[in-house]
Enzyme design. Structure first.
Site, PDB file in Angstrom:
ATOM      1  N   ASP A  10     -29.791  20.102  38.400  1.00  0.00           N
ATOM      2  CA  ASP A  10     -29.949  20.603  39.767  1.00  0.00           C
ATOM      3  C   ASP A  10     -30.874  19.657  40.548  1.00  0.00           C
ATOM      4  OD1 ASP A  10     -29.670  22.508  41.798  1.00  0.00           O
ATOM      5  OD2 ASP A  10     -31.421  23.660  41.141  1.00  0.00           O
TER       6      ASP A  10
ATOM      7  N   GLY B 124     -29.568  27.762  47.784  1.00  0.00           N
ATOM      8  CA  GLY B 124     -30.440  28.702  48.499  1.00  0.00           C
ATOM      9  C   GLY B 124     -29.757  30.026  48.740  1.00  0.00           C
TER      10      GLY B 124
HETATM   11  P1  13P Z   1     -32.572  30.242  45.719  1.00  0.00           P
HETATM   12  O1  13P Z   1     -33.989  29.808  45.888  1.00  0.00           O
HETATM   13  O2  13P Z   1     -32.067  30.914  46.961  1.00  0.00           O
HETATM   14  O3  13P Z   1     -32.362  31.066  44.506  1.00  0.00           O
HETATM   15  O4  13P Z   1     -31.677  28.904  45.551  1.00  0.00           O
HETATM   16  C1  13P Z   1     -31.611  28.250  44.316  1.00  0.00           C
HETATM   17  C2  13P Z   1     -30.977  26.895  44.428  1.00  0.00           C
HETATM   18  O5  13P Z   1     -30.358  26.532  45.399  1.00  0.00           O
HETATM   19  C3  13P Z   1     -31.137  26.009  43.265  1.00  0.00           C
HETATM   20  O6  13P Z   1     -30.583  24.750  43.492  1.00  0.00           O
HETATM   21  O1  G3H Z   2     -33.605  24.508  44.146  1.00  0.00           O
HETATM   22  C1  G3H Z   2     -34.538  24.645  43.387  1.00  0.00           C
HETATM   23  C2  G3H Z   2     -34.508  25.603  42.264  1.00  0.00           C
HETATM   24  O2  G3H Z   2     -34.856  26.889  42.694  1.00  0.00           O
HETATM   25  C3  G3H Z   2     -35.376  25.101  41.157  1.00  0.00           C
HETATM   26  O3  G3H Z   2     -36.718  25.249  41.487  1.00  0.00           O
HETATM   27  O4  G3H Z   2     -37.685  22.959  41.268  1.00  0.00           O
HETATM   28  O5  G3H Z   2     -39.128  25.021  41.056  1.00  0.00           O
HETATM   29  O6  G3H Z   2     -37.503  24.420  39.243  1.00  0.00           O
HETATM   30  P1  G3H Z   2     -37.833  24.339  40.721  1.00  0.00           P
HETATM   31 ZN    ZN Z   3     -30.783  24.047  45.480  1.00  0.00          ZN
END
Ligand code: 13P
Ligand code: G3H
Ligand code: ZN
Length: 309
Positions: free
Chosen positions: A82, A212
């Site tokens: 991610d 998000g």
């Molecule tokens: P949220 O913070 O809305 O759960 O989004 C998570 C996200 O986009 C991780 O890449």
């Molecule tokens: O988009 C971000 C995810 O919610 C992951 O969050 O970078 O704190 O692990 P993090």
């Molecule tokens: Zn994200």
């Protein structure tokens, strides 16, 4: 059963007008809660790992825990990076056996984002790995201004087409008004569905991604707060908007904050109600159950990915 790419998953999701949940993982209990829910619901699943998660748990642990979850449940799982911020982290994850990586070049100018994404795509595709990129900047609340209303940060539909054509990227995260974390909207929640529809029409059969996408369900914020927490004014994306987005080409919906809230609420409650207990298995077990219930709910009522295996 194995680690797989999202190619077939997205094809089916697109045709079926549902979405695959991409849930962030940081430790064993979170992974177990998520896969238990996906197994019960017979749902396809993406487990995603951020740079922060890699730093917290260390890469080898997360990879082995996901492999253990596959062995234990018999599920096929996509293991996804991610928000990879540069070529190096994407390369590391590809070399470590991830089946999908995100290169997030959204902070760069258009041409630089294309160049960076293309470099990752070339490396990944040679090794059978798929790539997600991002175009447009996710909205957020800055001071008193709801940035989600500022058109400038949203994804431009024509640029999205050019970006996909020039990079060959497998899926694209777009900005239509969501943002990360628990504070997404100051006023009424609002997503730019007209923009989503336009992008989707210009890119037929192409999987789009929504980051998000937590709903920040008030019940869980209140549960945190009634057991000693202080999370004021949190607001997320209404669930009906997410289901609507899934019908318009959004094939992957990213959820992290809702899992954090569910787990924290359960652990706070348990510790307050059981002040004499100091066995981590007790409260982490409560946290794991809360994750499972939250993911079951998302799969059934928001993503509509139950019974799709
Ligand atoms: P949220 O913070 O809305 O759960 O989004 C998570 C996200 O986009 C991780 O890449
Ligand atoms: O988009 C971000 C995810 O919610 C992951 O969050 O970078 O704190 O692990 P993090
Ligand atoms: Zn994200």
């Amino acid at each position: 059963m194995a680690l797989i790419t999202s190619k077939e998953m997205f094809k089916k999701a697109y045709e079926g007008k549902y979405a695959i949940g991409a849930f962030n993982v940081n430790n064993m209990e979170i992974i177990q809660g998520i896969v238990e829910a996906a197994q019960k619901e017979k749902s396809p699943l993406i487990l995603q790992v951020s740079a922060g998660a890699r730093k917290y748990a260390r890469p080898a642990y997360l990879k082995k825990l996901v492999e253990a979850a596959i062995d234990d449940t018999g599920l096929d799982v996509v293991l996804h990076l991610d928000h990879g911020e540069d070529f190096e982290i994407c390369k590391q994850c590809i070399d470590d056996g991830f089946t999908s990586v995100m290169i997030d070049g959204s902070k760069h100018p258009f041409e630089k984002n294309i160049e960076l994404t293309k470099k990752v795509v070339d490396y990944a595709h040679e090794r059978g790995v798929v790539v997600e990129a991002e175009l447009g900047k996710l909205a957020g609340i800055e001071d008193d201004v709801n940035v989600s209303l500022k058109d400038a940060t949203f994804t431009d539909p024509d640029e999205a087409v050019e970006f996909v054509e020039r990079t060959g990227v497998d899926s694209l995260a777009i900005a239509i008004g969501t943002s990360h974390g628990a504070y997404k909207f100051k006023g009424e929640p609002m997503l730019d569905f007209a923009r989503l529809e336009k992008i989707s029409n210009l890119l037929p059969n192409y999987p789009l991604v929504l980051h998000g996408a937590s709903t920040v369900i008030p019940e869980f914020v209140e549960a945190c707060n009634s057991f000693g927490g202080n999370i004021p004014g949190a607001k997320g994306v209404p669930e009906d908007m997410l289901s609507r987005a899934a019908k318009l080409g959004i094939c992957k919906i990213n959820i992290d904050t809702d899992l954090r809230l569910a787990m924290t609420a359960a652990i706070r409650k348990y510790l307050v109600e059981n002040p004499a207990v100091f066995d981590p298995r007790k409260y982490l077990g409560e946290g794991r159950d809360a994750i499972r219930k939250m993911v079951e709910h998302k799969i059934k009522s928001v993503l509509r990915s139950s019974s799709r295996l």
